[in-house]
Design a protein around this motif. Structure first.
Motif, PDB file in Angstrom:
ATOM      1  N   GLN A  54      48.442  32.048  11.002  1.00 31.60           N
ATOM      2  CA  GLN A  54      47.973  30.852  11.036  1.00 31.60           C
ATOM      3  C   GLN A  54      48.617  29.499  11.842  1.00 31.60           C
ATOM      4  OE1 GLN A  54      47.796  29.012   7.039  1.00 31.60           O
ATOM      5  NE2 GLN A  54      46.748  27.140   7.591  1.00 31.60           N
ATOM      6  N   ALA A  55      49.897  29.791  11.883  1.00 30.56           N
ATOM      7  CA  ALA A  55      50.777  28.925  12.638  1.00 30.56           C
ATOM      8  C   ALA A  55      50.407  29.238  14.159  1.00 30.56           C
ATOM      9  CB  ALA A  55      52.439  29.027  12.714  1.00 30.56           C
ATOM     10  N   PHE A  89      41.826  41.867   5.946  1.00 28.41           N
ATOM     11  CA  PHE A  89      42.362  40.634   5.370  1.00 28.41           C
ATOM     12  C   PHE A  89      42.401  39.575   6.470  1.00 28.41           C
ATOM     13  CE2 PHE A  89      44.432  43.962   2.257  1.00 28.41           C
ATOM     14  CZ  PHE A  89      43.573  43.514   1.327  1.00 28.41           C
ATOM     15  N   ALA A  90      43.048  40.010   7.619  1.00 24.33           N
ATOM     16  CA  ALA A  90      43.387  39.164   8.729  1.00 24.33           C
ATOM     17  C   ALA A  90      42.000  38.391   9.008  1.00 24.33           C
ATOM     18  CB  ALA A  90      44.134  39.748   9.812  1.00 24.33           C
ATOM     19  N   ALA A  95      37.962  33.798   8.679  1.00 21.57           N
ATOM     20  CA  ALA A  95      36.784  33.016   8.075  1.00 21.57           C
ATOM     21  C   ALA A  95      37.173  31.981   7.121  1.00 21.57           C
ATOM     22  CB  ALA A  95      35.758  34.007   7.378  1.00 21.57           C
ATOM     23  N   GLN A  96      38.098  32.142   6.497  1.00 20.54           N
ATOM     24  CA  GLN A  96      38.662  31.103   5.330  1.00 20.54           C
ATOM     25  C   GLN A  96      39.225  29.769   6.243  1.00 20.54           C
ATOM     26  OE1 GLN A  96      41.494  33.015   3.294  1.00 20.54           O
ATOM     27  NE2 GLN A  96      40.273  33.889   1.745  1.00 20.54           N
ATOM     28  N   LEU A  97      39.695  30.247   7.393  1.00 20.33           N
ATOM     29  CA  LEU A  97      40.278  28.960   8.145  1.00 20.33           C
ATOM     30  C   LEU A  97      39.099  28.477   8.960  1.00 20.33           C
ATOM     31  CD1 LEU A  97      43.669  30.641   9.580  1.00 20.33           C
ATOM     32  CD2 LEU A  97      43.173  28.669   7.905  1.00 20.33           C
ATOM     33  N   ARG A  98      37.920  29.143   8.878  1.00 19.42           N
ATOM     34  CA  ARG A  98      36.871  28.329   9.809  1.00 19.42           C
ATOM     35  C   ARG A  98      37.057  28.647  11.385  1.00 19.42           C
ATOM     36  NH1 ARG A  98      33.396  25.849   5.965  1.00 19.42           N
ATOM     37  NH2 ARG A  98      34.378  24.875   4.229  1.00 19.42           N
ATOM     38  N   GLN A 104      39.355  35.582  17.842  1.00 22.25           N
ATOM     39  CA  GLN A 104      39.292  37.047  17.297  1.00 22.25           C
ATOM     40  C   GLN A 104      40.746  37.878  17.212  1.00 22.25           C
ATOM     41  OE1 GLN A 104      37.903  40.530  20.044  1.00 22.25           O
ATOM     42  NE2 GLN A 104      36.258  38.725  20.047  1.00 22.25           N
ATOM     43  N   ILE A 105      40.881  38.770  16.502  1.00 24.21           N
ATOM     44  CA  ILE A 105      42.262  39.348  16.552  1.00 24.21           C
ATOM     45  C   ILE A 105      41.850  40.945  16.825  1.00 24.21           C
ATOM     46  CG2 ILE A 105      44.243  40.278  14.886  1.00 24.21           C
ATOM     47  CD1 ILE A 105      43.309  37.907  12.920  1.00 24.21           C
TER      48      ILE A 105
END
Length: 187
Positions: A54-55, A89-90, A95-98, A104-105
């Protein structure tokens, strides 16, 4: 091992493996322009790694001069099966963070193994790295370079052919050479 040493090793891998073998034809330009951020996290849990993701995503949002981040996590998810499960999960976290569709990861791990392959198959080396890491990419940048690249669908085909031609022993030696102190880098 110190973070600077880990970054040196990963940078050597990007230069000697990813760029020189042309596994990603877009990597050299970003590396030469110093737009690749190499970050070592001291995360020891998946939650801490999520916070580090996230950071980094927030940093990418704030700083357009950073093209992409290699988030190296040498203290968590060393088992490839655990790492592979974490990738789901990532993606959900994005998606949760919009931020799905914005970033992409991509995944790299010392024991990377594609579904349907044997652990010693050479083609696994397209995603084998010195340390477990997550590659955070901007979707817009990726779409732009893909649009300008002829026959982008042939990149994985070319990579698999190259890995098979080089063979597991040669690829393992190339990967291991990244751990040797080497000062002839692209920067």
């Amino acid at each position: 091992m110190k973070d600077d040493d880990i970054v040196r090793i990963v940078r050597q891998w990007v230069e000697s493996f990813i760029v020189e073998l042309n596994l990603c034809p877009f990597a050299k330009r970003e590396l030469v322009k110093n737009r690749v951020r190499f970050v070592v996290t001291d995360a020891t849990t998946e939650d801490q790694l999520m916070a580090a993701i996230q950071a980094e995503l927030e940093l990418l949002d704030r700083d357009p001069s950073v093209g992409t981040t290699l988030l190296i996590h040498p203290k968590v998810l060393q088992d490839f099966d655990d790492y592979n499960q974490f990738l789901n999960f990532a993606d959900r976290f994005l998606a949760q963070l919009r931020m799905q569709g914005v970033y992409q990861i991509a995944s790299f791990h010392p024991d990377y193994q594609f579904s349907g392959t044997d652990p010693d198959d050479a083609e696994n080396y397209t995603n084998r790295s010195p340390y477990a890491m997550l590659h955070l990419l901007r979707e817009e940048s990726l779409k732009r370079v893909i649009a300008d690249y002829p026959d982008v669908d042939q990149i994985p085909v070319h990579n698999i052919e190259l890995m098979n031609r080089l063979g597991q022993d040669k690829l393992q030696a190339l990967l291991q050479a990244c751990f040797e102190d080497n000062s002839n880098t692209l920067h």
